[in-house]
Design a protein around this motif. Sequence first.
Motif, short mmCIF file in Angstrom:
data_model
loop_
_atom_site.label_atom_id
_atom_site.label_comp_id
_atom_site.label_asym_id
_atom_site.label_seq_id
_atom_site.Cartn_x
_atom_site.Cartn_y
_atom_site.Cartn_z
N TYR A 1 85.57 -14.69 15.62
CA TYR A 1 86.00 -14.53 14.24
C TYR A 1 87.45 -14.05 14.12
O TYR A 1 88.09 -14.28 13.10
CB TYR A 1 85.08 -13.57 13.51
CG TYR A 1 83.76 -14.19 13.06
CD1 TYR A 1 83.59 -15.57 13.00
CD2 TYR A 1 82.69 -13.38 12.68
CE1 TYR A 1 82.39 -16.12 12.58
CE2 TYR A 1 81.49 -13.93 12.24
CZ TYR A 1 81.34 -15.30 12.20
OH TYR A 1 80.15 -15.84 11.77
N TYR A 2 87.96 -13.39 15.14
CA TYR A 2 89.38 -13.00 15.09
C TYR A 2 90.26 -14.24 15.03
O TYR A 2 91.25 -14.28 14.29
CB TYR A 2 89.75 -12.15 16.31
CG TYR A 2 89.11 -10.79 16.34
CD1 TYR A 2 89.60 -9.75 15.54
CD2 TYR A 2 88.03 -10.52 17.17
CE1 TYR A 2 89.02 -8.50 15.56
CE2 TYR A 2 87.44 -9.27 17.20
CZ TYR A 2 87.93 -8.26 16.39
OH TYR A 2 87.34 -7.01 16.41
N GLN A 3 89.91 -15.26 15.80
CA GLN A 3 90.68 -16.50 15.78
C GLN A 3 90.44 -17.28 14.50
O GLN A 3 91.37 -17.84 13.91
CB GLN A 3 90.30 -17.35 17.00
CG GLN A 3 90.69 -16.71 18.32
CD GLN A 3 90.22 -17.51 19.53
OE1 GLN A 3 89.67 -18.60 19.39
NE2 GLN A 3 90.42 -16.96 20.71
N LEU A 4 89.20 -17.31 14.03
CA LEU A 4 88.90 -18.03 12.80
C LEU A 4 89.60 -17.38 11.60
O LEU A 4 90.09 -18.08 10.70
CB LEU A 4 87.38 -18.06 12.57
CG LEU A 4 86.88 -18.87 11.37
CD1 LEU A 4 87.38 -20.31 11.42
CD2 LEU A 4 85.37 -18.84 11.31
N ALA A 5 89.68 -16.06 11.59
CA ALA A 5 90.31 -15.35 10.47
C ALA A 5 91.78 -15.71 10.33
O ALA A 5 92.33 -15.65 9.22
CB ALA A 5 90.14 -13.85 10.65
N GLU A 6 92.44 -16.06 11.42
CA GLU A 6 93.85 -16.42 11.35
C GLU A 6 94.08 -17.63 10.46
O GLU A 6 95.15 -17.78 9.86
CB GLU A 6 94.39 -16.70 12.76
CG GLU A 6 94.45 -15.47 13.65
CD GLU A 6 94.95 -15.81 15.05
OE1 GLU A 6 95.37 -16.97 15.26
OE2 GLU A 6 94.90 -14.93 15.93
N VAL A 7 93.07 -18.49 10.33
CA VAL A 7 93.20 -19.72 9.55
C VAL A 7 93.02 -19.45 8.05
O VAL A 7 93.48 -20.22 7.21
CB VAL A 7 92.15 -20.75 10.03
CG1 VAL A 7 92.27 -22.05 9.26
CG2 VAL A 7 92.30 -20.99 11.53
N LEU A 8 92.35 -18.35 7.70
CA LEU A 8 91.96 -18.07 6.33
C LEU A 8 92.99 -17.20 5.61
O LEU A 8 93.69 -16.41 6.24
CB LEU A 8 90.60 -17.36 6.31
CG LEU A 8 89.47 -18.05 7.08
CD1 LEU A 8 88.23 -17.16 7.10
CD2 LEU A 8 89.15 -19.42 6.49
N ASP A 9 93.02 -17.33 4.29
CA ASP A 9 93.83 -16.41 3.49
C ASP A 9 93.09 -15.10 3.28
O ASP A 9 93.70 -14.02 3.27
CB ASP A 9 94.14 -17.03 2.12
CG ASP A 9 95.00 -18.28 2.25
OD1 ASP A 9 95.91 -18.29 3.10
OD2 ASP A 9 94.75 -19.25 1.52
N VAL A 10 91.80 -15.19 3.08
CA VAL A 10 90.94 -14.02 2.88
C VAL A 10 89.68 -14.19 3.71
O VAL A 10 89.11 -15.29 3.75
CB VAL A 10 90.55 -13.86 1.39
CG1 VAL A 10 89.71 -12.60 1.18
CG2 VAL A 10 91.77 -13.84 0.50
N VAL A 11 89.25 -13.13 4.37
CA VAL A 11 88.00 -13.15 5.10
C VAL A 11 86.86 -12.86 4.14
O VAL A 11 86.96 -11.99 3.28
CB VAL A 11 88.02 -12.09 6.23
CG1 VAL A 11 86.63 -11.87 6.80
CG2 VAL A 11 88.99 -12.50 7.32
N SER A 12 85.77 -13.59 4.28
CA SER A 12 84.56 -13.35 3.49
C SER A 12 83.37 -13.18 4.42
O SER A 12 83.38 -13.64 5.56
CB SER A 12 84.30 -14.49 2.51
OG SER A 12 85.32 -14.61 1.56
N ILE A 13 82.31 -12.56 3.89
CA ILE A 13 81.12 -12.30 4.70
C ILE A 13 79.87 -12.46 3.85
O ILE A 13 79.89 -12.27 2.63
CB ILE A 13 81.16 -10.88 5.31
CG1 ILE A 13 79.98 -10.65 6.27
CG2 ILE A 13 81.21 -9.82 4.22
CD1 ILE A 13 79.98 -9.30 6.97
N ASN A 14 78.77 -12.82 4.49
CA ASN A 14 77.43 -12.64 3.93
C ASN A 14 77.02 -11.20 4.23
O ASN A 14 77.38 -10.66 5.28
CB ASN A 14 76.41 -13.56 4.58
CG ASN A 14 76.77 -15.02 4.42
OD1 ASN A 14 77.59 -15.39 3.58
ND2 ASN A 14 76.14 -15.87 5.22
N TYR A 15 76.21 -10.60 3.36
CA TYR A 15 75.78 -9.23 3.64
C TYR A 15 74.35 -9.02 3.18
O TYR A 15 74.07 -8.89 1.99
CB TYR A 15 76.72 -8.22 2.97
CG TYR A 15 76.52 -6.81 3.49
CD1 TYR A 15 76.52 -6.56 4.86
CD2 TYR A 15 76.32 -5.74 2.63
CE1 TYR A 15 76.33 -5.28 5.37
CE2 TYR A 15 76.14 -4.45 3.12
CZ TYR A 15 76.15 -4.24 4.49
OH TYR A 15 75.94 -2.97 4.98
#
Length: 654
Positions: A252-266
Amino acid sequence: MYFGVDYYPEHWDESMWEPDLRLMKEAGFNMIRIMEFAWSRLEPREGEYDFVWLDRFLKLCEQYNMLVMMGIPARNVPAWLIKKFPDLAVKTKEGVRESFGSRYTICLNHPYWAEYAIRLAEEMATRYGKHPLVHSWHLDNEYGDGNVCYCDHCRIRFIDWLKNKYGSIQELNAAWGLVFWSLEISDWDEIWVPALTNRFMHNPGLLQDYQRFFSWTTVQFVKRQAEVFRKLAPDQPITTNLQSMTRYHTDYYQLAEVLDVVSINYYPPLSYNSADLDLMRSLKNQNFWVVEQKSGPPGFAHNGYLTPHPGETRMYTYQSIGHGADAVLYFRWRPSNFGQEQFHKGILDYDSKANRIFREISQVGTELEKLAPIVKGTTCQAEVAIMFSYDARWALEHYYPHPDIQYRDHLLKYYFALQRQHVMTDLVHPGSELNKYKVVFVPLMYLMDQEIADNLARYVEQGGTVVYTFRSGAKDENNNVVRSTLRPVIQRMLGIVIEEAFALAPEAVNTILTADGETYVSSRWVDLLQIENAEVIARYDSEWYKGYPAVTLNHYGQGKAYYIGTFTEDRFIESIVSRALSDAGVQPILNAPEQVEVTVRTDGHKSVYFIMNRASEPAGFDLSESYQDIFDGKEVQGRLEIEPFGVRILLKTE
């Protein structure tokens, strides 16, 4: 603050849309997420797009001033596409093609799937990229959750990936140690994928690189999707929903680089907990969104027994916000009475009538009118970090040193010890800059390269405190055992040599005895230590290795490095965490009972304290200073009482 719900207009008769939107506004919602599973309705036949019904829905959203997070389907393909390309289906480890009829059953490396998915993204971006209500783009659903594929398309692309990484067959043979069992290759087309074997496991280097390759595959496609919207809808942020640490398919550290904002299910409290929220905040070192917040009981295996108590849905909502969420969207508006998630409940029940959960969430909506402007611009500032590595976890899962030592479980022991002491924690990538933290915990960082080792040693030398556990750094970047057990720079940092390391039988237990006479249970793993410069904190207290050092502390440069050489009971972890925090001058946010969770968001001028009772019993404690209650504006000092699953949010101006 974005506050809303996940909604599936394609599931419901159009006559239900307007009443639903009206009730959403009554709850205080200002955003909905839609469309992430709607490919078959958006493109019912190849090249024939139908957006007319979606336009009608957006027109109603405009009437109710409801912002839209527009989902982009990608991995749940329509039947016509799988009919056209049968080899689009995942080929399992057992060599079987998955059947159409579920979700995430297509191969990410199929050359034609990506073209069709990108074409749909382009059509949607062109049509809605400047729509006044389309606030953001949500790429597919739950990237990183899906079956690994072992088909020929994957093998071909894997070979290209390996060529780029290693450059030559000789380098690959050496990195994986393929001389073992006569597995050396002389040509790239001899590369195989780690499908099912008859008895013995695959080469660990192959397993590690195939896991990295599949993570890379996911990131590359998400990057390609994101480029569509950055070109055609440049003013609308891009996100996708990540999942808990129970999922580790994708880094997810690598995937987050592609996104403007990180989102999650909770979906707490079982497969998700607050550590997952802190991980999301840490991925980009910024606030995040929750796009699937638990409302009613989740479905599938749970079937209702996780029904939230009164107040629990509200409490978990504020837990998300207290850990850095700037958006909370509940899953889902109402449960579906058809399909595979019939028992996954939502805010409403099947009858669509307002109920207990709806009233509780509506209360949150009213409260957020006061809270949102106060928390705007605030963030969570942690003084403590836990080093978290997908690469290390993959290595540990492939070749575990003990069946009862699990990466996530062990890491959470340290996380919850910190939470019980009311300290906020970041979960940081091993290559992160560490100097802003007073203490860094390194639990089970099984795989470690020289750069990570140097980063840790430099941090301690410059004044930081590290708590480093057994098996950390036992493997190198190629998933091969480090011949010196500890890399030399780590050995100097810790001031010890590991003379011998071995697993204990699952039923075996020992004890360790601290220098101040306390005894704690240890099990599962034993490192026998030789002291070079370190101070002994605890020694083994029985068996043939009685008296050997088990836990040490070394002064290195201007900092300190603890080493824990065995698997210990939680009570010892609690004590070592407390000692490390005290040594580093880390103070609790508030002195609250263990059942009460405390977080704080600040902008440097004001601090907002979220105080949550996670238990079904009342809780109370004394405040040492005066605060202002966010909701009633009254001064709060002295004794603070909180009902079961209750929340108090207090303001302190600097």
